[in-house]
Write a protein that holds these residues in place. Structure first.
Motif, PDB file in Angstrom:
ATOM      1  N   VAL A 152       0.855  -1.176   0.000  1.00  0.00           N
ATOM      2  CA  VAL A 152       0.000   0.000   0.000  1.00  0.00           C
ATOM      3  C   VAL A 152       0.900   1.239   0.000  1.00  0.00           C
ATOM      4  O   VAL A 152       1.788   1.354   0.847  1.00  0.00           O
ATOM      5  CB  VAL A 152      -0.919   0.007   1.230  1.00  0.00           C
ATOM      6  N   SER A 153       0.662   2.120  -0.941  1.00  0.00           N
ATOM      7  CA  SER A 153       1.501   3.291  -1.090  1.00  0.00           C
ATOM      8  C   SER A 153       0.727   4.543  -0.695  1.00  0.00           C
ATOM      9  O   SER A 153      -0.404   4.749  -1.158  1.00  0.00           O
ATOM     10  CB  SER A 153       1.973   3.398  -2.547  1.00  0.00           C
ATOM     11  N   GLN A 154       1.341   5.381   0.146  1.00  0.00           N
ATOM     12  CA  GLN A 154       0.681   6.600   0.589  1.00  0.00           C
ATOM     13  C   GLN A 154       1.565   7.807   0.306  1.00  0.00           C
ATOM     14  O   GLN A 154       2.789   7.733   0.382  1.00  0.00           O
ATOM     15  CB  GLN A 154       0.385   6.554   2.089  1.00  0.00           C
TER      16      GLN A 154
ATOM     17  N   CYS B 115      -3.835   7.522  -1.316  1.00  0.00           N
ATOM     18  CA  CYS B 115      -3.547   6.116  -1.042  1.00  0.00           C
ATOM     19  C   CYS B 115      -3.708   5.293  -2.310  1.00  0.00           C
ATOM     20  O   CYS B 115      -4.749   5.364  -2.985  1.00  0.00           O
ATOM     21  CB  CYS B 115      -4.490   5.577   0.028  1.00  0.00           C
ATOM     22  N   ASP B 116      -2.702   4.496  -2.591  1.00  0.00           N
ATOM     23  CA  ASP B 116      -2.735   3.581  -3.730  1.00  0.00           C
ATOM     24  C   ASP B 116      -2.707   2.167  -3.161  1.00  0.00           C
ATOM     25  O   ASP B 116      -1.670   1.733  -2.635  1.00  0.00           O
ATOM     26  CB  ASP B 116      -1.520   3.831  -4.623  1.00  0.00           C
ATOM     27  N   PRO B 117      -3.818   1.447  -3.204  1.00  0.00           N
ATOM     28  CA  PRO B 117      -3.862   0.139  -2.539  1.00  0.00           C
ATOM     29  C   PRO B 117      -3.100  -0.923  -3.325  1.00  0.00           C
ATOM     30  O   PRO B 117      -2.653  -0.699  -4.451  1.00  0.00           O
ATOM     31  CB  PRO B 117      -5.358  -0.178  -2.527  1.00  0.00           C
ATOM     32  N   ILE B 118      -2.984  -2.079  -2.732  1.00  0.00           N
ATOM     33  CA  ILE B 118      -2.377  -3.218  -3.412  1.00  0.00           C
ATOM     34  C   ILE B 118      -3.279  -3.613  -4.588  1.00  0.00           C
ATOM     35  O   ILE B 118      -4.501  -3.676  -4.454  1.00  0.00           O
ATOM     36  CB  ILE B 118      -2.192  -4.394  -2.439  1.00  0.00           C
TER      37      ILE B 118
ATOM     38  N   THR C  21      -8.451   9.252  -2.064  1.00  0.00           N
ATOM     39  CA  THR C  21      -7.970  10.516  -1.530  1.00  0.00           C
ATOM     40  C   THR C  21      -8.779  10.865  -0.291  1.00  0.00           C
ATOM     41  O   THR C  21     -10.009  10.848  -0.329  1.00  0.00           O
ATOM     42  CB  THR C  21      -8.113  11.642  -2.573  1.00  0.00           C
ATOM     43  N   LEU C  22      -8.082  11.158   0.789  1.00  0.00           N
ATOM     44  CA  LEU C  22      -8.713  11.650   2.021  1.00  0.00           C
ATOM     45  C   LEU C  22      -8.463  13.152   2.075  1.00  0.00           C
ATOM     46  O   LEU C  22      -7.309  13.587   1.992  1.00  0.00           O
ATOM     47  CB  LEU C  22      -8.113  10.960   3.239  1.00  0.00           C
TER      48      LEU C  22
END
Lengths: 114, 116
Positions: free
Chosen positions: B4-6, B23-26, B76-77
């Motif tokens: 998971v990339s943030q 956030c880029d999830p798996i 996106t938060l």
């Protein structure tokens, strides 16, 4: 509201000793997670426990789940310094029909000394 | 990517400004979660996305917080009009569809937000 309690909050133990961290939760669930967190780092998954009586072991760590008692334990055998970290348990409410989300315990900060 | 990339990993912002955390999830994970970790409150659930279902926003602390997930992947938060109490680490996580046995929820490294 689901409550998850861990104890102890802080644990200082000598290398080579055994100890247990306890995780109590307040509502029905049969999915429980244990995570490790090193300072300044994210959460590393250790165990996922999915049923009553589940026991999982990895190295010096062993986790178990008793859904009737609403209790999970994380047992540390012959601790080594590398195990120093904060350990969190988390309960998944999926079983109750609500959306899947984790409620975390307060964490147990483990310090293993020589 | 493998995990998971943030981004950003660290953000300092002035009180009252808006911030966006990404956030880029798996790849292949249908479920995406946002949590917040702060000294006073521990780890708190914020919001959960699962596939095309309506998100569970029950953990968002106020209407200044919102999140979206585009195309079932990146999320996106957004925090509007930031306050000092918003200072925390914002953790994103992803997993396969909840309900599948043996699911592991993987967390990213977090976005450390400081509001000054």
């Amino acid at each position: 509201e689901l409550k998850v309690e861990q104890n102890p909050l802080f644990l200082s133990m000598q290398e080579g000793k055994n100890y247990t961290i306890y995780c109590n939760y307040s509502t029905t669930s049969d999915r429980l997670y244990w995570y490790r967190q090193d300072p300044g780092k994210s959460l590393e998954s250790l165990f996922v426990l999915l049923s009553n009586g589940a026991v999982k072991q990895e190295g010096r760590l062993m986790a178990s789940l008793d859904t009737k008692a609403r209790l999970s334990t994380l047992h540390i055998t012959a601790a080594v310094h590398d195990l120093s970290a904060t350990y969190f348990c988390a309960v998944d409410e999926t079983y109750t029909g609500t959306a899947s989300k984790l409620t975390f315990g307060t964490g147990t900060r483990l310090q293993v000394t020589l | 990517g493998a995990g998971v990339s943030q981004s950003p990993s660290n953000k300092v912002t002035e009180k009252g400004k808006d911030v966006e955390l990404r956030c880029d999830p798996i790849s292949g994970h249908t479920a995406l979660y946002w949590y917040r970790q702060s000294l006073g409150q521990g780890l708190e659930f914020l919001i959960y996305f699962q596939g095309n279902s309506a998100p569970d926003k029950s953990g968002l602390p106020s209407d200044r917080f919102s999140a979206e997930r585009t195309g079932g992947s990146v999320s996106t938060l957004t925090i509007q009009r930031t306050q000092q109490e918003d200072s925390a680490v914002y953790l994103c996580a992803s997993s396969h569809s909840p309900g599948d046995s043996g699911n592991t929820i993987y967390f990213g490294e977090g976005s450390w937000l400081t509001v000054v």
